[in-house]
Design a protein around this motif. Sequence first.
Motif, PDB file in Angstrom:
ATOM      1  N   ASP A 156       0.824  -1.208   0.000  1.00  0.00           N
ATOM      2  CA  ASP A 156       0.000   0.000   0.000  1.00  0.00           C
ATOM      3  C   ASP A 156       0.857   1.256   0.000  1.00  0.00           C
ATOM      4  O   ASP A 156       0.516   2.263  -0.639  1.00  0.00           O
ATOM      5  CB  ASP A 156      -0.926   0.006   1.223  1.00  0.00           C
ATOM      6  N   SER A 160       0.905   4.158  -2.850  1.00  0.00           N
ATOM      7  CA  SER A 160       0.605   5.553  -2.513  1.00  0.00           C
ATOM      8  C   SER A 160       1.553   6.532  -3.193  1.00  0.00           C
ATOM      9  O   SER A 160       1.278   7.729  -3.264  1.00  0.00           O
ATOM     10  CB  SER A 160       0.653   5.752  -0.994  1.00  0.00           C
ATOM     11  N   TYR A 163      -0.229   8.483  -5.823  1.00  0.00           N
ATOM     12  CA  TYR A 163      -1.481   9.152  -5.456  1.00  0.00           C
ATOM     13  C   TYR A 163      -1.625  10.521  -6.128  1.00  0.00           C
ATOM     14  O   TYR A 163      -2.686  10.862  -6.643  1.00  0.00           O
ATOM     15  CB  TYR A 163      -1.585   9.293  -3.942  1.00  0.00           C
ATOM     16  N   SER A 167      -4.570  11.397  -8.658  1.00  0.00           N
ATOM     17  CA  SER A 167      -5.531  12.447  -8.311  1.00  0.00           C
ATOM     18  C   SER A 167      -5.639  13.470  -9.423  1.00  0.00           C
ATOM     19  O   SER A 167      -6.731  13.970  -9.741  1.00  0.00           O
ATOM     20  CB  SER A 167      -5.097  13.139  -7.009  1.00  0.00           C
ATOM     21  N   GLU A 176     -12.040   8.436  -2.852  1.00  0.00           N
ATOM     22  CA  GLU A 176     -10.726   7.959  -2.414  1.00  0.00           C
ATOM     23  C   GLU A 176     -10.552   6.479  -2.766  1.00  0.00           C
ATOM     24  O   GLU A 176      -9.448   6.041  -3.084  1.00  0.00           O
ATOM     25  CB  GLU A 176     -10.557   8.162  -0.905  1.00  0.00           C
ATOM     26  N   GLU A 177     -11.652   5.724  -2.700  1.00  0.00           N
ATOM     27  CA  GLU A 177     -11.563   4.300  -3.017  1.00  0.00           C
ATOM     28  C   GLU A 177     -11.142   4.089  -4.470  1.00  0.00           C
ATOM     29  O   GLU A 177     -10.308   3.217  -4.770  1.00  0.00           O
ATOM     30  CB  GLU A 177     -12.916   3.625  -2.766  1.00  0.00           C
ATOM     31  N   LYS A 179      -9.450   6.225  -6.334  1.00  0.00           N
ATOM     32  CA  LYS A 179      -8.055   6.659  -6.452  1.00  0.00           C
ATOM     33  C   LYS A 179      -7.112   5.563  -5.963  1.00  0.00           C
ATOM     34  O   LYS A 179      -6.102   5.258  -6.602  1.00  0.00           O
ATOM     35  CB  LYS A 179      -7.825   7.935  -5.654  1.00  0.00           C
ATOM     36  N   ASP A 180      -7.454   4.967  -4.811  1.00  0.00           N
ATOM     37  CA  ASP A 180      -6.601   3.901  -4.267  1.00  0.00           C
ATOM     38  C   ASP A 180      -6.543   2.717  -5.221  1.00  0.00           C
ATOM     39  O   ASP A 180      -5.486   2.093  -5.407  1.00  0.00           O
ATOM     40  CB  ASP A 180      -7.133   3.450  -2.903  1.00  0.00           C
ATOM     41  N   CYS A 183      -4.228   3.545  -8.036  1.00  0.00           N
ATOM     42  CA  CYS A 183      -2.837   3.471  -7.554  1.00  0.00           C
ATOM     43  C   CYS A 183      -2.354   2.030  -7.556  1.00  0.00           C
ATOM     44  O   CYS A 183      -1.218   1.740  -7.974  1.00  0.00           O
ATOM     45  CB  CYS A 183      -2.720   4.053  -6.142  1.00  0.00           C
ATOM     46  N   SER A 184      -3.215   1.137  -7.107  1.00  0.00           N
ATOM     47  CA  SER A 184      -2.852  -0.279  -7.088  1.00  0.00           C
ATOM     48  C   SER A 184      -2.659  -0.814  -8.494  1.00  0.00           C
ATOM     49  O   SER A 184      -1.776  -1.651  -8.744  1.00  0.00           O
ATOM     50  CB  SER A 184      -3.928  -1.091  -6.355  1.00  0.00           C
TER      51      SER A 184
END
Length: 447
Positions: A156, A160, A163, A167, A176-177, A179-180, A183-184
């Motif tokens: 994680d 990040s 991020y 964004s 945010e979910e 975006k996360d 990122c993954s």
Amino acid sequence: MKKKIMSCCAAVIAAAMLLAGCGNNEEPKETVDPRVQEIADEYFPQTTADYKTWTDIDRNKLVAYVDGIEDKEFFDIPFGEFFSEYMYYLISYQIDDDMSETYKATCEGYRDNIITYLAIERMYLYVADKEYGITESTLTEQQLDEIRTNAEAVKDDWASNFYAAVSEKLGEDVSEEEKDALCSEVLRQILSRCGLGEDIFYKWEMSRYIQDILIGKISDNAAPVSDEDVQEMLDEFTDEAKDKAENAPEEYESLAIYSMVYVPEGTRVADQIFVAFSDEDLTKIAEAINSGDEAEADRLVEAAYTDDLKATVGDISDRLAAGEDFGDLKAEFDVSGSGEMIVLQNSPSFFEGYRSALYALENKGDVSEPVVYSSGIYFIKYADDAQVQEADIEEVKASMRSYLESNAETNAQNDIYNDWIKRFPYTIDYETLQIDGENSVLSSIDQ
């Protein structure tokens, strides 16, 4: 030795474990979100083809190996494994030419650290398995859960890194979910380019965890520290403190721990009320002193001792004479902010007039007449006789015991590592790796 190696390699450990096998530059076959592709390209723009020095080297060529022992294949380190980690370093720091004058020395040192870490890691894991029975299969479910949790946290954390870029691509209205999740996906794309899956984080944490367990077991075999060992160290340090107090008082006073183990007989503790001259006068006095004009400095001190200041000093004197508490007056007038202080009779930290006034007082609790100095006026109290406190001695002994135990653990580890170097004598292909073998980390350990 381990501390030396690990400190040298601390910056590469994560990269080493993360990007093993990163020499695979084939484009992923699955469909990739264009936004993911763009962010990944920005973060990870270069490929192995950009570093001409290394492109023609067979990725299967062994650059480190051990001959003449059982299970020698376990210790083999192919160039591809080494280079994947080196590539990550180059890409992460945007080093487009590792052989340029700007980066050549730095990159050579990094290559040396990488191959050293990989060799030492092999030794750790082999000894852990064969001699201590420590492998993934022998860990408890609780330990495995800890490794999984740590691995997930590291993954994680890596994700990040993207991020800000994510964004910017998605805008402020995206959750945010989402975006996360993107990122993954970027992280997965970068790992895919290296021929890796996200399980690499688990493998990384597993290796670290096993090494930590082994270090603990090696440390358990350290020579015990006895009370006699601690007392011997304390006696030596006390002798040193005594020598400093007598022959180098400025050094004695610069290290507070000296006074925790030794105080010269007859030394006093002082308290003070200090009333300072004005900032303007202090500046003028300092300039005169620095220029060597003592007469002018004396004149300026006399001028700085104004009628208002004399009135304040007189008020303090009268109230002390009337029996008012020194501490109350200190709280009202003192500008030094100092507490009680040990003052050696030969102290270089206190001016001669200060020391003379303190040691001229007959009884504890006595306070001197006002002492005028270049910075202001002092009332000096003979607060107590300085002496070593038993609590301080015990604190110092505890610190010394901790130091000796840590040193014993380090020695035990060094002995083990030196033994490993002899038992598993690595041959490193320094020529292929373009490393100065005579000055390499592994060579210095062997010596």
